[in-house]
Design a protein around this motif. Structure first.
Motif, PDB file in Angstrom:
ATOM      1  N   ALA A 133       0.824  -1.119   0.026  1.00  0.00           N
ATOM      2  CA  ALA A 133       0.117  -0.156  -0.057  1.00  0.00           C
ATOM      3  C   ALA A 133       0.946   1.273  -0.087  1.00  0.00           C
ATOM      4  O   ALA A 133       0.632   2.179  -0.728  1.00  0.00           O
ATOM      5  CB  ALA A 133      -0.953   0.049   1.251  1.00  0.00           C
ATOM      6  N   ASP A 134       1.944   1.161   0.665  1.00  0.00           N
ATOM      7  CA  ASP A 134       2.815   2.227   0.914  1.00  0.00           C
ATOM      8  C   ASP A 134       3.631   2.396  -0.644  1.00  0.00           C
ATOM      9  O   ASP A 134       3.659   3.663  -1.075  1.00  0.00           O
ATOM     10  CB  ASP A 134       3.869   2.196   1.896  1.00  0.00           C
ATOM     11  N   ALA A 178       2.265   1.544  -3.387  1.00  0.00           N
ATOM     12  CA  ALA A 178       1.346   2.069  -4.306  1.00  0.00           C
ATOM     13  C   ALA A 178       1.115   3.684  -4.227  1.00  0.00           C
ATOM     14  O   ALA A 178       1.376   4.492  -5.243  1.00  0.00           O
ATOM     15  CB  ALA A 178       0.099   1.580  -4.365  1.00  0.00           C
ATOM     16  N   VAL A 179       1.262   4.244  -2.865  1.00  0.00           N
ATOM     17  CA  VAL A 179       1.169   5.559  -2.653  1.00  0.00           C
ATOM     18  C   VAL A 179       2.209   6.463  -3.320  1.00  0.00           C
ATOM     19  O   VAL A 179       2.169   7.255  -3.891  1.00  0.00           O
ATOM     20  CB  VAL A 179       0.979   5.873  -1.165  1.00  0.00           C
ATOM     21  N   ARG A 180       3.639   5.960  -3.049  1.00  0.00           N
ATOM     22  CA  ARG A 180       4.691   6.407  -3.398  1.00  0.00           C
ATOM     23  C   ARG A 180       4.562   6.594  -4.900  1.00  0.00           C
ATOM     24  O   ARG A 180       5.241   7.616  -5.707  1.00  0.00           O
ATOM     25  CB  ARG A 180       5.786   5.850  -3.055  1.00  0.00           C
ATOM     26  N   GLN A 181       4.407   5.524  -5.400  1.00  0.00           N
ATOM     27  CA  GLN A 181       4.279   5.365  -7.223  1.00  0.00           C
ATOM     28  C   GLN A 181       3.233   6.229  -7.607  1.00  0.00           C
ATOM     29  O   GLN A 181       3.516   6.953  -8.703  1.00  0.00           O
ATOM     30  CB  GLN A 181       3.797   3.968  -7.646  1.00  0.00           C
ATOM     31  N   ALA A 182       2.086   6.726  -6.987  1.00  0.00           N
ATOM     32  CA  ALA A 182       1.268   7.565  -7.514  1.00  0.00           C
ATOM     33  C   ALA A 182       1.699   9.066  -7.392  1.00  0.00           C
ATOM     34  O   ALA A 182       1.519   9.781  -8.286  1.00  0.00           O
ATOM     35  CB  ALA A 182      -0.190   7.415  -6.766  1.00  0.00           C
ATOM     36  N   GLN A 183       2.257   9.284  -6.230  1.00  0.00           N
ATOM     37  CA  GLN A 183       2.919  10.612  -5.926  1.00  0.00           C
ATOM     38  C   GLN A 183       3.880  10.713  -6.976  1.00  0.00           C
ATOM     39  O   GLN A 183       4.231  11.980  -7.640  1.00  0.00           O
ATOM     40  CB  GLN A 183       3.423  10.584  -4.536  1.00  0.00           C
ATOM     41  N   ARG A 184       4.877   9.864  -7.423  1.00  0.00           N
ATOM     42  CA  ARG A 184       5.853  10.097  -8.559  1.00  0.00           C
ATOM     43  C   ARG A 184       5.346  10.218  -9.911  1.00  0.00           C
ATOM     44  O   ARG A 184       5.730  11.235 -10.512  1.00  0.00           O
ATOM     45  CB  ARG A 184       6.790   8.600  -8.475  1.00  0.00           C
ATOM     46  N   GLN A 185       4.228   9.503 -10.026  1.00  0.00           N
ATOM     47  CA  GLN A 185       3.556   9.728 -11.358  1.00  0.00           C
ATOM     48  C   GLN A 185       3.017  11.256 -11.485  1.00  0.00           C
ATOM     49  O   GLN A 185       3.184  11.870 -12.232  1.00  0.00           O
ATOM     50  CB  GLN A 185       2.337   8.783 -11.550  1.00  0.00           C
ATOM     51  N   THR A 186       2.485  11.722 -10.434  1.00  0.00           N
ATOM     52  CA  THR A 186       1.923  12.960 -10.625  1.00  0.00           C
ATOM     53  C   THR A 186       3.116  13.997 -10.519  1.00  0.00           C
ATOM     54  O   THR A 186       2.991  14.885 -11.360  1.00  0.00           O
ATOM     55  CB  THR A 186       1.139  13.280  -9.065  1.00  0.00           C
TER      56      THR A 186
END
Length: 117
Positions: free
Chosen positions: A9-10, A12-20
Motif C-alpha cells: 500500500a505504501d 502504491a502511494v509513493r508510485q502515484a505521487q511520483r507519477q503526479t
C-alpha cells in the motif's frame, strides 16, 4: 514480522505521487521548451533512444525545420525558474535546451513506458 499489505500500500502511494510529479515536470518542461523551439524555427524534434541491454540512453536529439531539414539545436541555457534539475548534491543547475529535451525524453519514458531500461 513484515506486513506485506502495508508495504505494498505504501509503495502504491509513493508510485502515484511520483507519477503526479512526473506529469507536472513534463508540463513544466514543455512550457519552456516549445517556445524556444518555435523561436529557432524548429518544427520537429526526433530523439533517438537506444534501449539495448540493461539500460537505455538518448543517443541524439535531431532538430528539423518544417521542410525536414536539419537545424542545430540552439545553444541556450534555460533561465532560472523555468526548468532545473538536481545534480544529486542538493544544488540546482540550469540545463541547456538540449539537456532539457533529454530530460523530457526520460520523463516521457518513465510516464508511458515504465521499465524502459
Amino acid at each position: 514480522m513484515i506486513d506485506i499489505e502495508a508495504v505494498m500500500a505504501d509503495f502504491a502511494v509513493r508510485q502515484a505521487q511520483r507519477q503526479t510529479q512526473v506529469v507536472e515536470e513534463i508540463q513544466q518542461l514543455k512550457s519552456v521548451i516549445l517556445p524556444r523551439l518555435q523561436e529557432a524555427g524548429i518544427a520537429r524534434v526526433e530523439i533517438r533512444f537506444d534501449g539495448c541491454g540493461d539500460s537505455g540512453a538518448v543517443e541524439e536529439c535531431a532538430c528539423l525545420d518544417a521542410a525536414g531539414g536539419a537545424i542545430a539545436c540552439p545553444d541556450v541555457t534555460l533561465q532560472e525558474g523555468e526548468a532545473h534539475t538536481a545534480d544529486g548534491a542538493g544544488s540546482e543547475q540550469l540545463p541547456s535546451l538540449g539537456q532539457a529535451l533529454e530530460q523530457l525524453t526520460y520523463l516521457a519514458l518513465e510516464r508511458h513506458h515504465p521499465g524502459w531500461e
